[in-house]
Design a protein around this motif. Structure first.
Motif, mmCIF file in Angstrom:
data_model
loop_
_atom_site.group_PDB
_atom_site.id
_atom_site.type_symbol
_atom_site.label_atom_id
_atom_site.label_comp_id
_atom_site.label_asym_id
_atom_site.label_seq_id
_atom_site.Cartn_x
_atom_site.Cartn_y
_atom_site.Cartn_z
ATOM 1 N N ALA A 20 33.884 40.230 40.669
ATOM 2 C CA ALA A 20 34.095 42.428 40.861
ATOM 3 C C ALA A 20 35.410 42.626 41.458
ATOM 4 O O ALA A 20 35.995 43.435 40.582
ATOM 5 C CB ALA A 20 32.729 42.485 41.810
ATOM 6 N N ILE A 21 35.653 42.068 42.548
ATOM 7 C CA ILE A 21 37.112 42.754 42.885
ATOM 8 C C ILE A 21 37.682 42.162 42.031
ATOM 9 O O ILE A 21 38.906 42.483 41.931
ATOM 10 C CB ILE A 21 37.176 41.916 44.903
ATOM 11 N N TYR A 22 38.333 40.540 41.865
ATOM 12 C CA TYR A 22 39.043 40.210 41.080
ATOM 13 C C TYR A 22 39.583 40.790 39.981
ATOM 14 O O TYR A 22 40.318 41.176 39.361
ATOM 15 C CB TYR A 22 38.440 38.877 40.922
ATOM 16 N N PHE A 23 38.189 41.773 39.011
ATOM 17 C CA PHE A 23 39.164 42.025 37.797
ATOM 18 C C PHE A 23 38.937 43.843 38.175
ATOM 19 O O PHE A 23 39.709 44.660 37.603
ATOM 20 C CB PHE A 23 37.173 41.812 36.682
ATOM 21 N N ILE A 24 38.852 44.026 39.115
ATOM 22 C CA ILE A 24 38.811 46.069 39.579
ATOM 23 C C ILE A 24 40.364 46.432 39.869
ATOM 24 O O ILE A 24 40.490 46.769 39.697
ATOM 25 C CB ILE A 24 37.885 46.213 40.597
ATOM 26 N N VAL A 25 40.619 45.237 40.748
ATOM 27 C CA VAL A 25 42.071 45.169 40.998
ATOM 28 C C VAL A 25 43.227 44.795 40.408
ATOM 29 O O VAL A 25 42.750 44.267 39.002
ATOM 30 C CB VAL A 25 42.106 43.444 41.889
ATOM 31 N N PRO A 26 44.369 45.892 39.910
ATOM 32 C CA PRO A 26 44.982 46.347 38.618
ATOM 33 C C PRO A 26 45.820 44.603 38.487
ATOM 34 O O PRO A 26 46.214 43.673 39.450
ATOM 35 C CB PRO A 26 46.245 46.918 39.139
ATOM 36 N N VAL A 31 49.594 39.246 44.487
ATOM 37 C CA VAL A 31 49.424 38.820 45.790
ATOM 38 C C VAL A 31 48.430 39.236 46.452
ATOM 39 O O VAL A 31 47.403 38.590 46.622
ATOM 40 C CB VAL A 31 50.592 39.559 46.809
ATOM 41 N N LEU A 32 47.507 40.439 46.114
ATOM 42 C CA LEU A 32 46.073 40.729 46.128
ATOM 43 C C LEU A 32 45.167 39.516 45.184
ATOM 44 O O LEU A 32 44.096 39.316 45.728
ATOM 45 C CB LEU A 32 45.870 42.124 45.684
ATOM 46 N N LYS A 33 45.557 39.392 44.266
ATOM 47 C CA LYS A 33 44.470 38.409 43.204
ATOM 48 C C LYS A 33 44.815 36.923 43.876
ATOM 49 O O LYS A 33 43.443 36.299 44.379
ATOM 50 C CB LYS A 33 45.062 38.782 42.311
ATOM 51 N N ILE A 36 42.525 36.998 46.800
ATOM 52 C CA ILE A 36 40.743 36.676 46.932
ATOM 53 C C ILE A 36 40.989 35.759 45.943
ATOM 54 O O ILE A 36 39.201 34.853 46.271
ATOM 55 C CB ILE A 36 40.777 38.084 45.585
ATOM 56 N N LEU A 37 41.584 35.133 45.666
ATOM 57 C CA LEU A 37 41.222 33.053 44.665
ATOM 58 C C LEU A 37 41.036 32.713 46.045
ATOM 59 O O LEU A 37 40.297 31.739 46.082
ATOM 60 C CB LEU A 37 41.886 32.906 43.817
ATOM 61 N N ILE A 38 41.716 32.576 46.727
ATOM 62 C CA ILE A 38 41.544 32.473 47.530
ATOM 63 C C ILE A 38 40.254 31.715 48.730
ATOM 64 O O ILE A 38 39.332 31.412 49.231
ATOM 65 C CB ILE A 38 42.928 32.130 48.782
ATOM 66 N N PHE A 39 40.554 33.438 49.139
ATOM 67 C CA PHE A 39 39.089 34.156 49.788
ATOM 68 C C PHE A 39 38.314 33.521 48.820
ATOM 69 O O PHE A 39 36.833 32.650 49.980
ATOM 70 C CB PHE A 39 39.127 35.682 49.468
ATOM 71 N N GLY A 40 37.972 33.191 47.286
ATOM 72 C CA GLY A 40 36.891 32.702 46.730
ATOM 73 C C GLY A 40 36.632 31.270 47.311
ATOM 74 O O GLY A 40 35.739 30.381 47.655
#
Length: 82
Positions: A20-26, A31-33, A36-40
């Motif tokens: 959900a956060i991945y798809f919300i981020v523009p 870098v934020l995406k 998020i993938l590393i966090f996953g």
């Protein structure tokens, strides 16, 4: 088989939040995406630890990491990671 079910149940809520956060981020915030993938990935790795799907040990001065010997679980996790 129950180990896989327990693993996926532990992951489910975290993966829903990560996706959900991945798809919300523009799109322009790459870098934020990536973060998020590393966090996953870390979430999935840490969900394996309490299920004893791997063992860390030392043999002399060599640190080793061994996965469980159940081929079905290893193949399933490997195929799902593709």
């Amino acid at each position: 088989m129950l180990l896989l079910l327990d693993y996926f149940l532990r992951l489910l809520t975290g993966l829903i939040v990560v996706v959900a956060i991945y798809f919300i981020v523009p799109k322009d915030m790459t870098v934020l995406k990536i973060f998020i993938l590393i966090f996953g990935f870390i979430l999935m790795r840490d969900a394996m630890t309490p299920l004893n799907t791997w063992v860390i040990g030392v043999n002399g001065n060599v640190l080793w990491l061994r996965f469980i010997e159940d081929a079905f679980i290893l193949i399933t996790i490997g195929l799902l990671s593709l």
